[in-house]
Design a protein around this motif. Structure first.
Motif, PDB file in Angstrom:
ATOM      1  N   VAL A 164      27.629  54.642  38.932  1.00 11.11           N
ATOM      2  CA  VAL A 164      28.341  53.247  39.193  1.00 11.11           C
ATOM      3  C   VAL A 164      29.779  53.482  40.256  1.00 11.11           C
ATOM      4  O   VAL A 164      30.444  54.782  39.929  1.00 11.11           O
ATOM      5  CB  VAL A 164      28.837  52.754  38.072  1.00 11.11           C
ATOM      6  CG1 VAL A 164      29.609  51.315  38.127  1.00 11.11           C
ATOM      7  CG2 VAL A 164      27.669  52.358  37.113  1.00 11.11           C
ATOM      8  N   SER A 165      30.080  53.014  41.212  1.00  6.55           N
ATOM      9  CA  SER A 165      31.215  53.184  41.854  1.00  6.55           C
ATOM     10  C   SER A 165      32.366  52.688  41.286  1.00  6.55           C
ATOM     11  O   SER A 165      33.047  51.765  41.561  1.00  6.55           O
ATOM     12  CB  SER A 165      31.058  52.356  43.078  1.00  6.55           C
ATOM     13  OG  SER A 165      30.000  53.139  44.027  1.00  6.55           O
ATOM     14  N   ILE A 166      32.859  53.410  40.251  1.00  7.80           N
ATOM     15  CA  ILE A 166      33.870  53.049  39.324  1.00  7.80           C
ATOM     16  C   ILE A 166      35.025  52.927  40.035  1.00  7.80           C
ATOM     17  O   ILE A 166      35.885  51.924  39.795  1.00  7.80           O
ATOM     18  CB  ILE A 166      33.947  54.143  38.463  1.00  7.80           C
ATOM     19  CG1 ILE A 166      32.806  54.378  37.450  1.00  7.80           C
ATOM     20  CG2 ILE A 166      35.081  53.768  37.263  1.00  7.80           C
ATOM     21  CD1 ILE A 166      32.677  55.366  36.508  1.00  7.80           C
ATOM     22  N   ASN A 167      35.346  53.998  40.835  1.00  9.68           N
ATOM     23  CA  ASN A 167      36.672  53.963  41.485  1.00  9.68           C
ATOM     24  C   ASN A 167      36.964  52.708  42.650  1.00  9.68           C
ATOM     25  O   ASN A 167      37.708  52.210  42.656  1.00  9.68           O
ATOM     26  CB  ASN A 167      37.097  55.154  42.115  1.00  9.68           C
ATOM     27  CG  ASN A 167      38.337  55.466  42.507  1.00  9.68           C
ATOM     28  OD1 ASN A 167      39.181  55.104  41.525  1.00  9.68           O
ATOM     29  ND2 ASN A 167      38.973  55.773  43.661  1.00  9.68           N
ATOM     30  N   HIS A 168      35.771  52.303  43.193  1.00  7.63           N
ATOM     31  CA  HIS A 168      35.798  51.177  44.031  1.00  7.63           C
ATOM     32  C   HIS A 168      36.356  49.838  43.413  1.00  7.63           C
ATOM     33  O   HIS A 168      36.644  49.083  43.889  1.00  7.63           O
ATOM     34  CB  HIS A 168      34.509  51.029  44.787  1.00  7.63           C
ATOM     35  CG  HIS A 168      34.378  52.169  45.797  1.00  7.63           C
ATOM     36  ND1 HIS A 168      35.432  52.897  46.374  1.00  7.63           N
ATOM     37  CD2 HIS A 168      33.296  52.684  46.481  1.00  7.63           C
ATOM     38  CE1 HIS A 168      34.990  53.711  47.178  1.00  7.63           C
ATOM     39  NE2 HIS A 168      33.784  53.767  47.320  1.00  7.63           N
ATOM     40  N   LEU A 169      35.727  49.833  41.905  1.00  5.02           N
ATOM     41  CA  LEU A 169      35.917  48.533  41.207  1.00  5.02           C
ATOM     42  C   LEU A 169      37.427  48.639  40.717  1.00  5.02           C
ATOM     43  O   LEU A 169      37.722  47.531  40.732  1.00  5.02           O
ATOM     44  CB  LEU A 169      34.945  48.879  40.106  1.00  5.02           C
ATOM     45  CG  LEU A 169      33.416  48.586  40.363  1.00  5.02           C
ATOM     46  CD1 LEU A 169      32.561  48.777  39.097  1.00  5.02           C
ATOM     47  CD2 LEU A 169      33.068  47.131  40.802  1.00  5.02           C
ATOM     48  N   LYS A 170      37.819  49.760  40.531  1.00  3.00           N
ATOM     49  CA  LYS A 170      39.305  49.938  40.078  1.00  3.00           C
ATOM     50  C   LYS A 170      40.151  49.284  41.191  1.00  3.00           C
ATOM     51  O   LYS A 170      41.084  48.483  41.028  1.00  3.00           O
ATOM     52  CB  LYS A 170      39.739  51.257  39.825  1.00  3.00           C
ATOM     53  CG  LYS A 170      41.146  51.341  39.480  1.00  3.00           C
ATOM     54  CD  LYS A 170      41.622  52.589  38.748  1.00  3.00           C
ATOM     55  CE  LYS A 170      40.992  53.767  39.197  1.00  3.00           C
ATOM     56  NZ  LYS A 170      40.129  54.501  38.313  1.00  3.00           N
ATOM     57  N   ARG A 171      39.881  49.696  42.213  1.00  4.07           N
ATOM     58  CA  ARG A 171      40.563  49.258  43.562  1.00  4.07           C
ATOM     59  C   ARG A 171      40.340  47.880  43.975  1.00  4.07           C
ATOM     60  O   ARG A 171      41.276  46.992  44.165  1.00  4.07           O
ATOM     61  CB  ARG A 171      40.001  49.920  44.846  1.00  4.07           C
ATOM     62  CG  ARG A 171      40.627  49.468  46.256  1.00  4.07           C
ATOM     63  CD  ARG A 171      40.238  50.145  47.212  1.00  4.07           C
ATOM     64  NE  ARG A 171      40.556  49.214  48.462  1.00  4.07           N
ATOM     65  CZ  ARG A 171      40.198  49.679  49.806  1.00  4.07           C
ATOM     66  NH1 ARG A 171      39.731  50.742  49.992  1.00  4.07           N
ATOM     67  NH2 ARG A 171      40.560  48.787  50.694  1.00  4.07           N
ATOM     68  N   PHE A 172      39.032  47.411  43.571  1.00 11.46           N
ATOM     69  CA  PHE A 172      38.840  45.935  43.855  1.00 11.46           C
ATOM     70  C   PHE A 172      39.815  45.166  43.115  1.00 11.46           C
ATOM     71  O   PHE A 172      40.279  44.206  43.575  1.00 11.46           O
ATOM     72  CB  PHE A 172      37.356  45.766  43.536  1.00 11.46           C
ATOM     73  CG  PHE A 172      37.238  44.185  43.490  1.00 11.46           C
ATOM     74  CD1 PHE A 172      37.016  43.376  44.499  1.00 11.46           C
ATOM     75  CD2 PHE A 172      37.044  43.600  42.274  1.00 11.46           C
ATOM     76  CE1 PHE A 172      37.055  41.961  44.448  1.00 11.46           C
ATOM     77  CE2 PHE A 172      36.847  42.204  41.872  1.00 11.46           C
ATOM     78  CZ  PHE A 172      36.739  41.439  43.143  1.00 11.46           C
ATOM     79  N   VAL A 173      39.742  45.454  41.612  1.00 14.74           N
ATOM     80  CA  VAL A 173      40.570  44.569  40.685  1.00 14.74           C
ATOM     81  C   VAL A 173      42.279  44.512  41.009  1.00 14.74           C
ATOM     82  O   VAL A 173      42.509  43.566  41.071  1.00 14.74           O
ATOM     83  CB  VAL A 173      40.504  44.966  39.225  1.00 14.74           C
ATOM     84  CG1 VAL A 173      38.975  44.612  38.844  1.00 14.74           C
ATOM     85  CG2 VAL A 173      40.622  46.330  38.918  1.00 14.74           C
ATOM     86  N   ALA A 174      42.492  45.717  41.610  1.00 13.54           N
ATOM     87  CA  ALA A 174      43.917  45.832  41.842  1.00 13.54           C
ATOM     88  C   ALA A 174      44.039  44.847  43.183  1.00 13.54           C
ATOM     89  O   ALA A 174      44.887  44.370  43.348  1.00 13.54           O
ATOM     90  CB  ALA A 174      44.321  47.440  42.235  1.00 13.54           C
ATOM     91  N   ASP A 175      43.171  45.004  43.972  1.00 15.56           N
ATOM     92  CA  ASP A 175      43.567  44.289  45.370  1.00 15.56           C
ATOM     93  C   ASP A 175      43.345  42.907  45.190  1.00 15.56           C
ATOM     94  O   ASP A 175      43.895  41.815  45.792  1.00 15.56           O
ATOM     95  CB  ASP A 175      42.409  44.654  46.461  1.00 15.56           C
ATOM     96  CG  ASP A 175      42.858  46.282  47.035  1.00 15.56           C
ATOM     97  OD1 ASP A 175      43.661  46.780  46.519  1.00 15.56           O
ATOM     98  OD2 ASP A 175      42.112  46.861  47.888  1.00 15.56           O
ATOM     99  N   TRP A 176      42.442  42.640  44.231  1.00 17.35           N
ATOM    100  CA  TRP A 176      42.022  41.045  44.105  1.00 17.35           C
ATOM    101  C   TRP A 176      43.266  40.340  43.485  1.00 17.35           C
ATOM    102  O   TRP A 176      43.747  39.313  43.920  1.00 17.35           O
ATOM    103  CB  TRP A 176      40.948  40.772  43.067  1.00 17.35           C
ATOM    104  CG  TRP A 176      40.456  39.648  42.742  1.00 17.35           C
ATOM    105  CD1 TRP A 176      39.576  38.878  43.766  1.00 17.35           C
ATOM    106  CD2 TRP A 176      40.925  38.531  41.928  1.00 17.35           C
ATOM    107  NE1 TRP A 176      39.339  37.696  43.047  1.00 17.35           N
ATOM    108  CE2 TRP A 176      40.235  37.389  42.332  1.00 17.35           C
ATOM    109  CE3 TRP A 176      41.898  38.808  41.083  1.00 17.35           C
ATOM    110  CZ2 TRP A 176      40.535  36.049  41.550  1.00 17.35           C
ATOM    111  CZ3 TRP A 176      42.130  37.633  40.176  1.00 17.35           C
ATOM    112  CH2 TRP A 176      41.420  36.269  40.471  1.00 17.35           C
ATOM    113  N   CYS A 177      43.761  41.183  42.492  1.00 12.49           N
ATOM    114  CA  CYS A 177      45.244  40.740  42.097  1.00 12.49           C
ATOM    115  C   CYS A 177      46.417  40.395  42.883  1.00 12.49           C
ATOM    116  O   CYS A 177      47.084  39.528  42.890  1.00 12.49           O
ATOM    117  CB  CYS A 177      45.488  41.398  40.794  1.00 12.49           C
ATOM    118  SG  CYS A 177      44.352  41.242  39.375  1.00 12.49           S
ATOM    119  N   MET A 178      46.475  41.461  43.741  1.00 12.66           N
ATOM    120  CA  MET A 178      47.528  41.441  44.821  1.00 12.66           C
ATOM    121  C   MET A 178      47.192  40.041  45.778  1.00 12.66           C
ATOM    122  O   MET A 178      48.155  39.194  45.988  1.00 12.66           O
ATOM    123  CB  MET A 178      47.388  42.790  45.708  1.00 12.66           C
ATOM    124  CG  MET A 178      48.489  42.605  46.879  1.00 12.66           C
ATOM    125  SD  MET A 178      48.782  44.370  47.610  1.00 12.66           S
ATOM    126  CE  MET A 178      47.304  44.215  48.689  1.00 12.66           C
TER     127      MET A 178
END
Lengths: 829, 537
Positions: A164-178
């Motif tokens: 699973v592209s775990i790190n991309h998901l972490k980045r996604f949630v951060a960017d989404w919240c921004m």
């Protein structure tokens, strides 16, 4: 009522007669552990955990079925009892099959609840996902872009297709919240009044400041540069971590309430002694590795020969050093790759990375090497510089003399050092050279004062700090991050600084450190080879989402970000690939809790190794994993409808079930009480896929919003999200019973369709408005109608789902503000 | 019930069910509408209580009942009067109780005398033998017998008559004021009881003080510093006609969705289209909110503090667990702020302040405080700070002194089957769904469990119309039609079709009749005549 008098653990107790020892103990707040007990019921196959000693009786007795009798003297713990419990639990552990924590979670240096945040993404709860990441990592924006992703290397999905592209998901949630301007409202503990100085505003310093502030301390960060970020700003350039993202990330941390002093160089502008004199209770050193190891060849002192760290810092600061058209990068570490890619973006036509070994042996992460190659970096391998001289020309200013290398004979540990091949000189001509041979914390010793000079250093010129306590040799001075470990990944700096923050907290508060989390963990197989492929029966191949990436020939022309981030749809699809290895009953598992309490060593007892039963998701609300069932039958005993049956074809010689079945009968009403009573993760709520580990869960007692029965419920809240709903078996009027709505029907609370802003009809369309506009407009219209037609021309409907207080105010509003009795509610509807 | 006993609430407690020796369930499928109460009834039956069920539909209770009276829809008054007649005739009534605690027995005797078993059978379809058995079972002298009823009894044009007849029966047999007895209406929504208690009613102030009670008005006016209107107001169900007749021009709708909920919903929509100005205050953009001029976004139950009063009169805490989304606000705060704009100041800083005012004004709540209900709710009446609450009403004495027998005559439902519309439509609930689904349908697993509305129709009717399971039909009344699939089941009585009302895509209230009970103004959701026709899938 007749009573009996007895003694439990030395305490004299008078109890109602006719109760069991267990019941008497519970009513006297004496805990006797049990696995299978359900109040008012008796299991046909008792777990044997609740044993106690009764004086005068040779055998241990089951407290759940032994009546408490006059004069009994009972002991609830002794070596003999614990040994018995250990044995009983060990028998269950031998065949219990599953993962407590998922491998990704265990592999992450930060011990982040990876499966948890992926599950939040799968449910569309991005804000909660980010808060969960930030429980353990305050730098999700940066780490989500530059992490080496230890977790993905152990993702079990590798055995099916790709991790699973775990790190991309972490980045996604951060960017989404921004991009959605989410206020995370990260909680802080009560103010302690303690002041703590953090020296260095890089990953380690920011992390320490974040956790110390959350602990309630007053933190001041001292930073030598004019901006915070350290390695995040000066070690990674914009194409890796965009500046606006970094600034937002830092701002998120500072918003907790952290003081910052910029342009303050330690040893020049202030000293440790000075900080202590100002009243700081502790000092944290997170100064990183700011000193480049110099290139030690003839001619290296040349204005066109740069050191990697200072070169990157210049570019990061917007200066544009003249690097010419051809450049050589000496070194094969991650920083060298950043340098090569930066040179290409600066317009250098030809960038050559020189390294004395093969590409595969470079210390840089292969992913970073691949990116550099894609963007046009060339590699001159098995070569080492010997001499630099000036050509005197306007182009090809420098002449770099190299020697070919080969690998020498293996040393005692099998390492083969590269050695020069005599007489194989090779010369290339370049305009500039950048050396990236590694970085250290300090050249000689720290300066500025006695304390500075006394700080003990390691042979690698980093700060010597106790790995457990984070303490340096100077009292009250702690250190972590690259300054201690030498150059490592950002997440590793975060982890060590988080630990240091906990140590500092314990130090300044004079308290014991929080005990480390138990490492007790059932596993489906620690190494990939140990994992039976039957685990993946029914899992279809579904390749990972491709990260949208700008083509290298274009992205290498500018400093814009290379990887563009997942879209919401991609993130949801990727999150759904997660196999959810870890147990969703992590927080409530009694088998785990009792095993830890009784020191059961599952590495000795062994545990299940293959899935005997497939997972059964045929029930509408509940997923059954019989591999985790310990045959305690609490589900069956707690079912008030007699709608669940746990059965076994036979029992093995240790009393464990073979051919186990868990059957929901036709009269099951999906009330879910069995799940809340399951002693392991054998029964799970389909919707509750987020394992809850060390996160703070708040239980809020309330009243069910559905029918008029007034069932009492408990909302289990994590962050800003209601995770699940349960009920207290001791509370009137429902005594733990709920219906399918009461236990499961609460997702509407967080529905995306909720109204979030007042609306006003304009040109026959409802448009968003401020509260002031909405109130003023509504008040004007109602006043006009009242003036024209009288108060009885206005009617109000109140709401039989709202509270008493609100119904009271609604009718009061109609009777006072409007002046009519035209008020009613939907009771009759 | 308020007229019969002096109080319209559930007389006994949920926990009381286990004390009952006989339980009569009339017009309630608690398994779907009040599952945890249904559970307790089933458990009591399993432990030996006798069960008497009156329901046209074959419910789980019906299957379990010692006696199941599958009466014709809308015939309850006749049935209850018939039972009373049998009880009097067979001398099973509690003479001591009737003499000491009630009045107007003579009237009951006169009215019910007409309801001979023959006549009752004609109206209800229940045989004399069954009627007598049921009467004897409920009357069981000396035993604790409870009556539970739901909307199946109330949602009729004769709803209050039904309820009064139930009350008559309970008083006649002396089943009031004892554990395991009583008359127990099951409130449909979480805080119907509270909304009534709080005076969100057109005909009373908070605490059921009628509009004619001057002393009470004086007290309120002093407390609220305002002159209160004493003219009778309009019931919610009367508002639509009032709008169409130009009497009402402005409407403030708090947490309701009449476009879906109201009987003969087309009528309501027509009125809303004519309306001058409407405010809707809700958590979702409901069908009604879509027609509003101003929408106030509100907090849901998990986002605010307060209290609900459940069907057993227990006042319980609601606690804030999370923040409301975006700029949404708790309703109490909206009222406070909006009232300010309207020129009447409400000075509350928290819901508890409002509650304290309630307890000052309403004797029933007088002794309740947030502190006292921190752990467990209290059942009103609870007049003083040391009063333990009242699990059972009318012990020793009725709230109004003596219980009043109010016998009523059977009247046929407003709309009965005829040649063109030969079947009866009744609206029902499904366990997993709630009201119009705005809440429950957000949980995907619940949607999977109960994803669509089915028209439940008896095998006989299916055969006659030529339908098999899952065929698509159009169900049409004089007011509108809906399309949906059928389930062939003998849960439905021959000649009736049952449709759940949770699904906006099957707005069954486009079919129902806005004929109202003359007293409570409750609509007749449970009966209207329809035709069922097969349509192409």
């Amino acid at each position: 009522m007749t009573t009996v008098k007895l003694t439990i653990d030395g305490a004299e107790i008078v109890a109602e007669s006719g109760l069991t020892i267990l019941e008497v103990a519970r009513r006297s707040d004496i805990t006797i552990p049990t696995l299978c007990h359900v109040e008012g019921k008796a299991s046909s196959d008792p777990c044997g955990v609740c044993v106690v000693e009764v004086a005068g009786q040779e055998e241990l007795v089951y407290s759940c079925r032994t009546p408490a009798e006059q004069g009994m003297v009972i002991t609830t713990t002794s070596d003999r009892i614990v040994a018995h419990r250990q044995k009983r639990l060990g028998v269950l552990a031998e065949t219990h099959f599953g993962d407590c924590k998922a491998p990704c979670n265990l592999t992450c240096p930060g011990q982040i609840n990876v499966q948890g945040y992926i599950a939040h993404v799968a449910k569309g709860q991005y804000e909660e996902a980010l808060r969960l990441v930030m429980e353990r990592n305050p730098l999700p924006f940066s780490v989500g872009r530059v992490c080496p992703r230890f977790c993905e290397t152990r993702c079990r999905r590798i055995l099916v297709d790709e991790p699973v592209s775990i790190n991309h998901l972490k980045r996604f949630v951060a960017d989404w919240c921004m991009s959605h301007e989410i206020q995370l409202d990260i909680p802080k503990e009560a103010h302690t009044g303690k002041r703590i100085a953090v020296i260095g505003g890089g990953p380690a310093g920011l992390t320490a400041a974040y956790y110390l502030t959350r602990k309630g301390h007053d933190v001041t960060i001292y930073e030598a540069a004019s901006k915070l970020g350290g390695a995040l700003r000066y070690g990674f350039l914009e194409f890796r971590i965009p500046r606006d993202v970094l600034d937002y990330e830092i701002d998120t941390i500072l918003r907790l309430g952290i003081s910052v002093k910029l342009n303050q160089r330690w040893g020049r502008d202030f000293t440790i002694q000075g900080l202590k004199d100002q009243g700081f209770s502790a000092v944290f050193l997170g100064t990183g590795v700011g000193v480049d190891i110099p290139l030690d060849v003839e001619g290296a002192f040349n204005p066109h020969v740069h050191k990697a760290g200072s070169y990157l810092r210049q570019v990061a600061n917007g200066r544009n050093p003249d690097m010419g058209r051809r450049a050589a990068v000496i070194g094969g570490n991650n920083v060298a790759m950043e340098v090569a890619r930066t040179l290409i973006r600066q317009g250098v036509d030809e960038v050559t990375v020189i390294y004395p070994r093969a590409r595969i042996e470079m210390p840089a992460h292969q992913r970073n090497i691949r990116e550099a190659v894609k963007e046009g970096a060339q590699f001159l391998l098995m070569a080492s510089p010997v001499k630099i001289s000036e050509t005197g020309g306007e182009y090809s200013r420098l002449q770099l003399e190299l020697v070919r290398m080969k690998l020498g004979e293996p040393d005692s540990r099998g390492n083969r050092e590269p050695i020069p091949i005599e007489g194989t000189s090779n010369t290339i001509q370049v305009d500039s050279i950048v050396s990236s041979l590694g970085q250290i914390a300090v050249n000689d010793v720290f300066t500025g004062g006695e304390l500075e000079e006394s700080i003990q250093l390691s042979p690698r010129q980093t700060i010597q700090a106790n790995p457990r306590s984070s303490q340096t040799n100077v009292d009250g001075v702690f250190a972590a991050g690259d300054a201690v470990s030498g150059p490592k990944s950002v997440i590793q700096a975060v982890v060590s600084a988080r630990r240091a923050a906990n140590n500092i907290d314990a130090y300044v508060m004079g308290a014991d450190k929080e005990p480390a989390e138990s490492r007790f963990n059932f596993s489906r197989g620690k190494a990939f080879d140990d994992v039976d492929l039957k685990n993946f029966d029914g899992v279809n191949v579904k390749l990972r989402e491709k990260m949208p990436t700008r083509p290298p020939e274009i992205c290498s022309q500018d400093f814009g970000e290379v990887k563009l981030g997942f879209t919401e749809k991609m993130a949801r699809r990727e999150a759904e690939r997660c196999l959810s290895c870890g147990c969703s009953a992590f927080d409530r598992c009694d088998l785990k809790r009792l095993s830890i309490d009784n020191n059961v060593n599952i590495n000795k007892t062994g545990m299940g190794t293959i899935p005997v039963y497939p997972t059964d998701a045929s029930h509408a609300m509940i997923v059954v994993d019989r591999n985790k069932c310990v045959f305690c039958k609490r589900c069956e005993l707690s079912c008030e409808y007699d709608a669940l049956e746990v059965a076994a074809e036979s029992l093995d010689d240790k009393g464990r079930p073979l051919g186990l079945t868990i059957t929901f009968k036709d009269n099951c009403v999906s009330c879910g009480k069995c799940v809340d009573n399951c002693s392991t993760g054998a029964l799970n709520k389909k919707a509750q896929i987020v394992p809850m580990q060390s996160e703070v869960i708040t239980d809020v007692r309330s009243t069910c919003p559905y029918c008029g029965a007034g069932c009492q419920i408990i909302l289990r809240v994590k962050g800003k999200t209601v995770m699940e709903v349960t009920a207290d078996p001791h509370q009137a009027p429902n005594y733990g019973a709920l219906c399918v709505k009461g236990r499961f029907g609460h997702e509407f609370i967080h529905s995306k369709e909720r109204l979030t802003k007042p609306l006003i009809r304009k040109n026959n369309v409802l448009v968003e408005a401020s509260w002031d506009e909405a109130y003023d407009y509504a008040a004007r219209r109602l006043k006009d109608i009242k003036a024209m037609y009288g108060p009885d021309s206005i009617a109000g409907f109140s709401c039989a789902r709202a509270t008493n207080e609100e119904n009271f105010l609604m009718q009061k509003f109609m009777r006072t503000s409007i002046g009519t009795n035209n008020i009613d509610h939907c009771a009759r509807l | 019930m308020a007229i019969s006993f002096g109080s319209g609430a559930m007389t006994n407690s949920i926990g009381d069910i286990r004390e009952s020796e006989v339980i009569m369930v009339i017009g309630s499928n608690a398994d779907t509408s009040h599952p945890t109460i249904g559970l307790r009834i089933h458990q009591a039956v399993k432990n030996g209580a006798k069960l008497l069920v009156v329901d046209p539909r074959r419910t789980a209770f019906a299957d379990e009942a010692d006696i199941w009276l599958r009466s014709n829809p809308g015939s309850d008054v006749a049935l209850l009067n018939g039972m009373a007649r049998v009880i009097i005739e067979e001398e099973l009534w509690d003479k001591d109780f009737v003499e000491k605690r009630t009045e107007n027995f003579e009237e009951l005797e006169i009215v019910t005398a007409k309801y001979t078993p023959e006549m009752v059978e004609k109206i209800t379809g229940i045989s004399e033998e069954q009627l007598r058995a049921a009467a004897r079972l409920y009357a069981s002298p000396g035993k604790r017998c409870a009556i539970f009823y739901g909307m199946g009894l109330a949602h009729h044009a004769s709803g209050t008559d039904n309820v009064k007849s139930v009350a008559n029966l309970a008083m006649l047999c002396g089943k009031m004021g004892v554990a395991g007895g009583g008359v127990n209406p099951l409130r449909g929504q979480n805080n119907v009881q509270g909304a009534c208690d709080m005076g969100a009613l057109f005909n009373t102030l908070p605490g059921y003080s009628g509009l004619e009670n001057d002393d009470v008005f004086d007290r309120y006016e002093k407390m609220w510093q305002v002159t209160l209107p004493r003219r009778k107001g309009k019931a919610a169900t009367e508002v639509w006609d009032a709008i169409l007749e130009d009497e009402i021009h402005g409407l403030y709708v708090f947490g309701e969705d009449p476009v879906l909920a109201d009987p003969n919903a087309h009528h309501a929509v027509k009125a809303l289209e004519k309306l001058n100005f409407m405010i809707v205050q809700d958590i979702f953009l409901t069908e009604t909110a879509k027609m509003a001029d101003v929408v106030f976004p509100a907090a849901c139950y998990a986002e605010k503090d307060g209290t609900f009063t459940c069907t057993e009169r227990r006042v319980q805490r609601v606690r804030k667990a999370v923040n409301p989304p975006g700029e949404a606000k708790p309703d109490w705060q909206i009222f406070k702020e909006f009232s300010q704009r309207m020129g009447y100041a409400m000075n509350y800083s928290k819901p508890e302040d409002v509650f304290d005012e309630v307890t000052q004004l309403m004797p029933q709540y007088g002794g309740i405080t947030y502190a006292r209900i921190e752990k467990e709710g209290l059942q009103w009446p609870c007049p003083t700070a040391d009063h333990p609450g009242t699990p059972i009403l009318h012990v020793g004495k009725f709230t109004q002194g003596r219980g009043l027998f109010i016998p009523e005559e059977y009247t046929a439902p407003t709309e009965m089957p005829d040649g063109e519309y030969p079947m009866i439509l009744t609206t029902i609930r499904e366990t997993p769904q709630y009201n119009f689904g705005s809440m429950t349908r957000q949980t995907p697993e619940i949607e999977n469990l109960c994803p669509e509305a089915f028209a439940e129709i008896n095998p006989e009717d299916a055969l006659r119309i030529g339908l098999v399971d899952l065929d698509r039909v159009e169900v049409t009344s004089r007011r509108g039609s809906v399309r949906l699939r059928v389930k062939v089941t003998d849960k439905s009585q021959p000649g009736t079709v049952a449709i759940p009302y949770h699904f906006a895509e099957v707005p069954v209230n486009n079919l129902t009749l806005n004929s109202l009970d003359r007293l409570s103004r409750s609509p007749q959701y449970k009966i209207c005549s329809v035709k069922v026709e097969k349509v192409a899938a």
